[in-house]
Motif scaffolding. Structure first.
Motif, PDB file in Angstrom:
ATOM      1  N   ALA A  61       1.062  -1.241   0.216  1.00 11.67           N
ATOM      2  CA  ALA A  61       0.274  -0.440   0.344  1.00 11.67           C
ATOM      3  C   ALA A  61       0.751   1.015  -0.239  1.00 11.67           C
ATOM      4  O   ALA A  61       2.095   1.575   0.904  1.00 11.67           O
ATOM      5  N   SER A  62       0.539   1.826  -0.677  1.00  9.74           N
ATOM      6  CA  SER A  62       1.171   3.738  -0.440  1.00  9.74           C
ATOM      7  C   SER A  62      -0.394   4.588  -0.189  1.00  9.74           C
ATOM      8  O   SER A  62      -1.274   4.299  -0.211  1.00  9.74           O
ATOM      9  N   ILE A  63       0.505   5.662   0.732  1.00  9.17           N
ATOM     10  CA  ILE A  63       0.220   6.412   1.819  1.00  9.17           C
ATOM     11  C   ILE A  63      -0.373   7.811   1.082  1.00  9.17           C
ATOM     12  O   ILE A  63       1.196   8.319   1.524  1.00  9.17           O
ATOM     13  N   VAL A  81       4.802   5.169  11.711  1.00  6.42           N
ATOM     14  CA  VAL A  81       4.207   4.472  10.681  1.00  6.42           C
ATOM     15  C   VAL A  81       4.899   2.869  11.543  1.00  6.42           C
ATOM     16  O   VAL A  81       3.536   2.094  11.826  1.00  6.42           O
ATOM     17  N   GLY A  82       5.640   3.083  11.597  1.00  5.60           N
ATOM     18  CA  GLY A  82       5.909   1.291  12.338  1.00  5.60           C
ATOM     19  C   GLY A  82       5.459   0.654  13.600  1.00  5.60           C
ATOM     20  O   GLY A  82       5.103  -0.491  13.582  1.00  5.60           O
ATOM     21  N   LEU A  83       5.925   1.785  14.536  1.00  4.41           N
ATOM     22  CA  LEU A  83       4.288   1.805  15.660  1.00  4.41           C
ATOM     23  C   LEU A  83       3.251   1.661  15.648  1.00  4.41           C
ATOM     24  O   LEU A  83       3.090   0.684  16.125  1.00  4.41           O
ATOM     25  N   GLY A 115       7.827  -4.162   6.163  1.00  2.25           N
ATOM     26  CA  GLY A 115       8.743  -3.448   5.848  1.00  2.25           C
ATOM     27  C   GLY A 115       8.214  -1.824   5.170  1.00  2.25           C
ATOM     28  O   GLY A 115       6.555  -1.437   4.746  1.00  2.25           O
ATOM     29  N   ILE A 116       8.836  -0.639   5.934  1.00  3.80           N
ATOM     30  CA  ILE A 116       8.634   1.229   5.354  1.00  3.80           C
ATOM     31  C   ILE A 116       9.372   2.187   4.505  1.00  3.80           C
ATOM     32  O   ILE A 116      10.508   1.774   4.552  1.00  3.80           O
ATOM     33  N   LEU A 117       8.835   2.297   3.439  1.00  2.37           N
ATOM     34  CA  LEU A 117       9.514   3.008   2.114  1.00  2.37           C
ATOM     35  C   LEU A 117       8.927   4.499   2.655  1.00  2.37           C
ATOM     36  O   LEU A 117       7.599   5.071   2.237  1.00  2.37           O
ATOM     37  N   GLY A 128       4.932   4.409   1.954  1.00  4.16           N
ATOM     38  CA  GLY A 128       4.834   2.761   1.614  1.00  4.16           C
ATOM     39  C   GLY A 128       4.554   2.126   2.790  1.00  4.16           C
ATOM     40  O   GLY A 128       5.432   1.726   2.749  1.00  4.16           O
ATOM     41  N   VAL A 129       4.014   0.761   2.658  1.00  6.83           N
ATOM     42  CA  VAL A 129       4.190   0.080   3.159  1.00  6.83           C
ATOM     43  C   VAL A 129       3.991  -1.250   3.044  1.00  6.83           C
ATOM     44  O   VAL A 129       2.949  -2.038   1.669  1.00  6.83           O
TER      45      VAL A 129
END
Length: 241
Positions: A61-63, A81-83, A115-117, A128-129
């Motif tokens: 997903a992209s936010i 976002v990780g939290l 992962g997060i970008l 991005g997730v």
């Protein structure tokens, strides 16, 4: 309706398949607008790495995020976002330990599940997730990875994806002040990198080996190396065991 919980929080466009959700983000859309799929064919991670997974097994997903905090606090966004991801995953895997690995991973029992970008686009940030939902052990790219299913989560991939995405959207909405010290404390409390012996691969090719001792004012990682503090704003971190 797919992603019913997530759609109650933000506009969500569900894509049957896509090269990368990053490539379809509309900069004119409302804040928190989301493009999501369970079939991403050409995803990308940090440092230009490819992110590929079997169809129907992972969430991508992209936010579209429009931070209201000063830009010097935006370094906290991937950690926030990780939290949010970790808190969304918690109830799905009640017997596991879910943590944030600096700067942009989520771990379940020490193995990477998400992962997060974050990619800045003008005054916006596209978040991005990617989350491993129902991958089996033989489908994982590495033995240092896991999936929600392996960790004990029940339900179909679409159901798990909705629960995770809704949690992320809720967390981003609630973390509107990225400079909030209480948010920083919550992130530090969930960050399994802190206190660990780490090797940091820096962008210039230099390595640091030391103990991760804290988070800096902009979300940097403080590493104690032979009695001196090194503050790292970008790098690839390995937990040394």
């Amino acid at each position: 309706m797919p992603f019913e919980s997530a759609r109650s929080l933000a506009p969500v466009t569900v894509l049957p398949s896509v090269g990368s959700t990053f490539d379809v983000v509309d900069p004119r859309a409302a804040a928190l607008s989301t493009w999501a799929t369970l079939d991403q064919r050409a995803g990308r991670g940090r440092l230009g790495r490819a992110w590929v997974a079997p169809a129907g097994r992972c969430l991508a997903a992209s936010i579209l995020v429009r931070p209201t905090s000063p830009p010097d606090a935006w370094g906290w966004l991937p950690l926030a976002v990780g939290l949010a991801l970790a808190e969304a995953i918690d109830p799905l895997v009640p017997t596991a330990t879910v943590s944030v690995k600096w700067p942009n991973d989520v771990l379940v029992d020490g193995a990477k599940v998400a992962g997060i970008l974050c990619e800045r686009r003008g005054d916006d940030v596209v978040v991005g997730v990617g989350v491993n939902l129902v991958l089996t052990p033989d489908e994982l790219p590495t033995d240092r990875a896991t999936s929600l299913r392996i960790a004990g989560a029940r339900g179909e991939a679409e159901e798990l994806a909705d629960a995770v995405l809704a949690g992320v959207l809720r967390g981003i909405r609630d973390a509107s002040d990225l400079a909030d010290a209480r948010l920083h404390e919550r992130i530090a409390g969930r960050c399994s990198t802190l206190g660990e012996r780490v090797r940091v691969l820096l962008p210039a090719g230099r390595d640091l080996v030391g103990t991760a001792s804290g988070l800096g004012p902009a979300g940097e990682l403080d590493v104690d190396v032979d009695g001196r503090r090194e503050r790292v704003s970008a790098g690839d971190v390995q937990h040394v065991r």
